[in-house]
Structure formats: structure tokens, C-alpha cells
Design an enzyme around this catalytic site. Structure first.
Site, PDB file in Angstrom:
ATOM      1  CE  LYS A  50      -4.452  -1.284   0.250  1.00 35.60           C
ATOM      2  NZ  LYS A  50      -5.507  -0.761  -0.637  1.00 35.60           N
ATOM      3  CB  SER A 303      -1.036  -8.086  -0.468  1.00 34.70           C
ATOM      4  OG  SER A 303      -1.819  -8.829   0.442  1.00 34.70           O
TER       5      SER A 303
END
Length: 325
Positions: A50, A303
Site C-alpha cells: 500500500k 500483499s
């Protein structure tokens, strides 16, 4: 697709994220009879992909916007990306987080100097609250996924993959709001369109899959928050518009399958990822079993790895149960 690719500024993202490792998972590969590679986005400074999108977006803001400050809503990983970016650039940041957010993520955001507000029990409730604050205070809202510059930042991962592995058959991507898969797919389908992009969602929060199958912008009545990093009621408008033309398919997995994938990654390389970080690998295992794939080069996007330690006992129990069912 081209609009995303043209926005990508790799040199900007490189200011905060070095190229993350692509690891060959030998044990997992042997078990699955395919060559499995793990893209280690858990190795960024905030232990999640992110940071790429958050920093890429904030660096597009003008001086007036930067001086007023930024705000976002996030279940944790995007929040850390915005907080880290704000600290690096010396600007004020407010982070609205759902009350379900793991303490490790809340503490990390606070340690980066951002103001944290805990509100609501889902992303969507917290999001509406953050929008009201942004309007009242004049902060620039940094969306977690439904923003072209954020999507473009996530797309830098795809360029790294193309540099790291010449022969790629599949890339499996975890899907929440859709920013990651849209960014990756936009680059891959421009550069190497034969590579198949597969989205992976939990059964209990499958907004993207439902939108694709129903040909609508589906809104879920409720979501399972076990993998809070992908627990959203609807995917981003821009993400759905772009990704539905580029993604080759989706696969749904259970919480137990995610737990088993966390264990697989630990057994392979001795590190622990969060449920959404293991989501892509869980999808790979399910897809290989369903499609009877052999001898393919398959990439799993790991992720993130921001998880409270006290969840490990439950995850271990569910992983072991999945092995025997």
C-alpha cells in the site's frame, strides 16, 4: 488501461520502496507441481504494498493541498502507507480506521505521527465518517483504492515482476477494493498480454467476483472481516471499470484455506503473513486443484504481513483442520 500506465512514475515510488524480492518457493512448487514464486510486498517499510500507491498519490498534490494536510480511511495497510508518506514529506495526516483494525496496525500508524480516529466496524462506515471530516477541515482525501494515481502506484509492482522473471504464465492477486489488481493488470496487459491475471477473494467478501458475474457494481450486504485488508462491501468504480476488461478470472477461497496458505508460507521461508497476504497463494492452490494445472510459472502477490500475534493460535488450528478435510 493506458491512462493508468501513462501515470506511473517509478522513480517517485522508488523514493520509498526498493524493488521487492521475488522468491522461488521450492517446497510449495514441488507440492503443487508448478513453479510458484512469491512477490514479497511484505518487505516494504510498512510491510505492505500500500505504500506504493499512497506515496505516488500524495506526491501529485500541490503546495496548497500539502499545507492543509491529508486524510484517509483504511483498515490498516493503506493507513500506514499514508502515515509513512506524510512523515517523509513533513505534512499533517489524519487516519480514520475501523474499530476492527488489528492493534499492530493502529500502533504502527500512531508511531509514524499521524492522528488516528477509530470509528465504525467496517471500512464503509469509517469511510463515510472520514469524508465528512475532509469536507469540514479541507483535507485532501487519499483513497485507498479508487483513485487513478493510487492505482498507478500499485502498478509499479508489475514492472518489477517483468524484470524479475522472463517466463510468467499466471499472476494471482488478492482483491479488496481492486486497486492492486487494476494497477498490475493495466501494466501486464500492455506489456505481456498473454500472461493471465487471476483475482482472489475470500468467500465472505467477494464484491469483485459478484460484480463480474452479475455485470453490475455489486454492493455486499455484509462482509467477513477475517481478512480485514480486503474486507470491503464494494470495489472501486474506476477499478471495476478497468479491471473487468483485463482480468482473466477470479477464484474464491475460505478462511481455512487462507490459514493453510499462511502455514505454507511459514514452512517455506519462516515468515508470517496476514490473511490477505496469503490470499493469493490460497487462490493458487484452489485454482490448480480445480483446473488440474501442471508445469506453469505462477506468481503469488504476498500483499502484507501486518497481523496481531495473538491471532496465530486460531490460524494454526484452522490451518491444521483444513489439512485434514
Amino acid at each position: 488501461m493506458q491512462n493508468i500506465v501513462s501515470r506511473i512514475k517509478r522513480d517517485v515510488v522508488n523514493e520509498v520502496v526498493r524493488k521487492t524480492q521475488l522468491e522461488f518457493a521450492s517446497q510449495i512448487s514441488m507440492h503443487l507441481d508448478n513453479k510458484i514464486y512469491l512477490k514479497r510486498e511484505d518487505l516494504t517499510p510498512v510491510h505492505s504494498f500500500k505504500l506504493r500507491g499512497a506515496y505516488h498519490k500524495i506526491r501529485t498534490l500541490n503546495i496548497r493541498q500539502l499545507s492543509k494536510g491529508v486524510i484517509t480511511c483504511s483498515a490498516g495497510n493503506h493507513a500506514q502507507g499514508v502515515a509513512f508518506s506524510a512523515k517523509k514529506l513533513g505534512i499533517y495526516a489524519v487516519i480514520v480506521m475501523p474499530k476492527i483494525t488489528p492493534k499492530i496496525k493502529v500502533d504502527s500508524v500512531k508511531s509514524l505521527g499521524a492522528e488516528v480516529i477509530l470509528f465504525g466496524n467496517s471500512y464503509d462506515v469509517a469511510y463515510d465518517f472520514s469524508q465528512n471530516i475532509a469536507k469540514k477541515k479541507g483535507y485532501t482525501f487519499i483513497h485507498a483504492f479508487d483513485d487513478l494515481d493510487v492505482i498507478a502506484g500499485q502498478g509499479t509492482i508489475a514492472y518489477e515482476l517483468l524484470e524479475q522473471l522472463d517466463d510468467i504464465d499466471y499472476i494471482f492477486v488478492p482483491v479488496g477494493g481492486g486497486g492492486l489488481i487494476t494497477g498490475i493488470a493495466s501494466v501486464i496487459k500492455t506489456q505481456r498480454p498473454k500472461i493471465k491475471i487471476i483475482g482472489v477473494e475470500p468467500v465472505g467478501s467477494a464484491a469483485f467476483t459478484r460484480s463480474i458475474t452479475s455485470n453490475t457494481h455489486a454492493v455486499l450486504d455484509e462482509v467477513d472481516v477475517f481478512a480485514e485488508g480486503v474486507a470491503v462491501k464494494k470495489v472501486g468504480f474506476e477499478n471495476l471499470r478497468i479491471a473487468k476488461k483485463l482480468v482473466n478470472g477470479t477464484v474464491l477461497v475460505s478462511n481455512d484455506e487462507m490459514c493453510a496458505a499462511i502455514k505454507d508460507i511459514y514452512n517455506q521461508n519462516r515468515y508470517i503473513v496476514e490473511p490477505s497476504g496469503a490470499l493469493a497463494l490460497a487462490g493458487i492452490k484452489r485454482y490448480i486443484f480445480d483446473k488440474q494445472l501442471h508445469n506453469n510459472n505462477i506468481i503469488s502477490i504476498v500483499s502484507g504481513a501486518n497481523m496481531n500475534f495473538d491471532r496465530l493460535r486460531y490460524i494454526t488450528e484452522r490451518a491444521n483442520l483444513n489439512e485434514y478435510n
